[in-house]
Write an enzyme that holds these catalytic residues in place. Structure first.
Site, PDB file in Angstrom:
ATOM      1  N   HIS A  85       0.867  -1.178   0.000  1.00  0.00           N
ATOM      2  CA  HIS A  85       0.000   0.000   0.000  1.00  0.00           C
ATOM      3  C   HIS A  85       0.898   1.221   0.000  1.00  0.00           C
ATOM      4  O   HIS A  85       2.029   1.170   0.440  1.00  0.00           O
ATOM      5  CB  HIS A  85      -0.907   0.010   1.234  1.00  0.00           C
ATOM      6  CG  HIS A  85      -1.738  -1.216   1.352  1.00  0.00           C
ATOM      7  ND1 HIS A  85      -2.892  -1.405   0.626  1.00  0.00           N
ATOM      8  CD2 HIS A  85      -1.572  -2.331   2.087  1.00  0.00           C
ATOM      9  CE1 HIS A  85      -3.399  -2.583   0.931  1.00  0.00           C
ATOM     10  NE2 HIS A  85      -2.611  -3.165   1.816  1.00  0.00           N
ATOM     11  N   ASN A 102       7.920  -8.177   0.638  1.00  0.00           N
ATOM     12  CA  ASN A 102       6.719  -7.335   0.684  1.00  0.00           C
ATOM     13  C   ASN A 102       6.856  -6.383   1.857  1.00  0.00           C
ATOM     14  O   ASN A 102       7.210  -6.817   2.960  1.00  0.00           O
ATOM     15  CB  ASN A 102       5.469  -8.178   0.927  1.00  0.00           C
ATOM     16  CG  ASN A 102       5.048  -9.005  -0.248  1.00  0.00           C
ATOM     17  OD1 ASN A 102       5.867  -9.431  -1.056  1.00  0.00           O
ATOM     18  ND2 ASN A 102       3.760  -9.258  -0.339  1.00  0.00           N
TER      19      ASN A 102
END
Length: 185
Positions: A85, A102
């Protein structure tokens, strides 16, 4: 046979699970996360070319401010980098991050200036770092590690582990990142 895919293509593969052409990569840059990765990788590619270094560093700075990602061309980041995000992310330029990692929003990967862990984090391959996690100091995070949201890590973490809490606590897990890190390269 040499690998035919660029680091940028491998980063974008992580998002879609498909190998994309240059045009398809450019079209996906409507996504702020992917757009920032595109600019970051171009900045890294040209960091040793005098004129292009300045141009891409200026462009990168613009998007650092726009999207809230504080990642620099000097940061060593392996292929298959994935930002979950956008917004409020800080990574020290001396940190090292492995492949297929990630990182969610609100994460800080930073320097420690005193104490036994002076230095910068080194993060292994296939590491998943959750929202608002903090990793500081000259620590080593092994491969296949999941750092849960809101965890504080200022210690070494062995491979195949899950870290939770503040202060962080290590739990051994052979499948730590299974289902969390998709489309590995």
């Amino acid at each position: 046979m040499a690998d035919q895919h660029s680091t940028l293509q491998k980063d974008f593969y992580r998002e879609s699970g498909k190998w994309l052409s240059t045009f398809e990569i450019w079209a996906k840059c409507i996504n702020p996360n992917l757009h920032f990765i595109y600019v970051l990788r171009k900045s890294q590619k040209y960091k040793n070319t005098p004129f292009l270094k300045i141009v891409w560093k200026f462009i990168l700075r613009h998007y650092q401010i726009k999207y809230g990602f504080q990642i620099y061309p000097e940061t060593e980041i392996g292929e298959g980098f994935y930002l979950g995000h956008w917004g409020s992310l800080v990574i020290n330029p001396n940190a090292k991050i492995g492949k297929n990692c990630n990182i969610a929003q609100g994460v800080t990967i930073g320097q420690q200036n005193r104490g036994k862990n002076i230095g910068f984090p080194t993060i292994g391959d296939e590491v998943w770092i959750g929202t608002n996690a903090v990793i500081v100091g000259g620590v080593i995070i092994g491969n296949n590690v999941l750092i849960a949201p809101n965890s504080y890590v200022n210690f070494d973490v062995p491979a195949n582990s899950v870290v939770m809490g503040n202060p962080g606590k290590i739990y051994e897990s052979e499948n730590a990142t299974e289902g969390y890190i998709n489309n590995k390269v």
